[in-house]
Design an enzyme around this catalytic site. Structure first.
Site, short mmCIF file in Angstrom:
data_model
loop_
_atom_site.label_atom_id
_atom_site.label_comp_id
_atom_site.label_asym_id
_atom_site.label_seq_id
_atom_site.Cartn_x
_atom_site.Cartn_y
_atom_site.Cartn_z
N LYS A 44 0.84 -1.22 0.00
CA LYS A 44 0.00 0.00 0.00
C LYS A 44 0.86 1.26 0.00
CE LYS A 44 -2.83 -0.62 3.61
NZ LYS A 44 -4.04 -0.56 4.47
N LYS A 46 2.75 2.19 2.47
CA LYS A 46 2.71 2.79 3.81
C LYS A 46 3.88 2.27 4.65
CE LYS A 46 -1.96 4.19 4.84
NZ LYS A 46 -3.00 4.19 5.86
N1 C2G Z 1 -10.24 6.87 9.35
C1 C2G Z 1 -11.20 7.79 9.77
N2 C2G Z 1 -10.82 9.03 10.14
C2 C2G Z 1 -9.51 9.38 10.13
C3 C2G Z 1 -8.52 8.45 9.73
C4 C2G Z 1 -8.92 7.18 9.34
O1 C2G Z 1 -12.41 7.48 9.78
N3 C2G Z 1 -9.18 10.63 10.52
C5 C2G Z 1 -10.69 5.53 8.93
C6 C2G Z 1 -10.33 5.23 7.47
O2 C2G Z 1 -11.31 5.79 6.59
C7 C2G Z 1 -10.34 3.70 7.46
C8 C2G Z 1 -9.87 3.35 8.89
O3 C2G Z 1 -10.03 4.54 9.69
O4 C2G Z 1 -11.67 3.22 7.27
C9 C2G Z 1 -8.41 2.92 8.92
O5 C2G Z 1 -7.65 3.96 8.32
P1 C2G Z 1 -6.17 3.58 7.78
O6 C2G Z 1 -5.44 2.89 8.86
O7 C2G Z 1 -5.61 4.78 7.11
O8 C2G Z 1 -6.54 2.45 6.70
P2 C2G Z 1 -6.26 2.47 5.14
O9 C2G Z 1 -4.84 2.69 4.86
O10 C2G Z 1 -7.27 3.36 4.55
O11 C2G Z 1 -6.51 0.91 4.78
O12 C2G Z 1 -8.31 -2.70 2.38
C10 C2G Z 1 -8.58 -1.45 2.98
C11 C2G Z 1 -7.32 -0.82 3.49
O13 C2G Z 1 -6.61 -1.73 4.32
C12 C2G Z 1 -7.69 0.43 4.26
#
Ligand code: C2G
Length: 137
Positions: A44, A46
């Protein structure tokens, strides 16, 4: 028992993540989190501060989270939904529309993100803070 699943990296766990997990759990009775493995995070693009085991430990201590499984690749969602008999897949709305193809297997819901906070903002704010402090020395 209404079962919910969501996926993410959840690095540097913050209240935006908690808001999402709380609302996801509020949609049912049992919340499973597909936690991105360190390997999948590389895919990803990250770079995580905490490794998978540390992020898993944090997630498992959250009252809204009932079970944590590894998320190893994008396509595993369909098999997870079938294996765990999921009723609703929940994601933050930064993913709006991206998982609609799964709506033939379960309901797909996108919840609003917490706008002002993110893991990358925490990292950049800390960098700025460190720079300001060290430039006063
Ligand atoms: N999130 C949120 N508000 C934020 C940050 C994150 O609601 N300020 C939510 C994101 O929308 C996501 C969840 O928290 O639904 C996890 O965020 P991340 O760890 O950034 O996940 P991501 O990299 O988006 O991975 O297959 C799907 C991916 O694994 C999602």
């Amino acid at each position: 028992m209404k079962k919910i699943i969501t996926y993410g990296t959840f690095d540097l766990l913050h209240y935006g993540h908690i808001n999402l997990l709380k609302r996801a759990k509020g949609l049912g009775d049992y919340l499973i989190v597909g936690l991105s493995t360190d390997n999948f995070n590389l895919q990803k693009g990250k770079e995580c501060y905490f490794n998978y085991e540390e992020r898993k430990q944090l997630l498992e201590s959250i009252r809204y989270v009932d079970y944590v499984i590894p998320e190893e690749f994008w396509e595993q969602k369909k098999q997870d939904i079938e294996k765990f008999k999921i009723d609703i897949l929940v994601m933050g709305d930064d993913w709006e529309g991206k998982f609609d193809y799964l709506s033939k297997y379960c309901q797909v819901k996108y919840l609003s993100r917490t706008p002002e906070i993110s893991t990358s903002k925490i990292k950049s704010d800390l960098k700025k803070f460190h720079y300001n402090v060290s430039s006063f020395k």
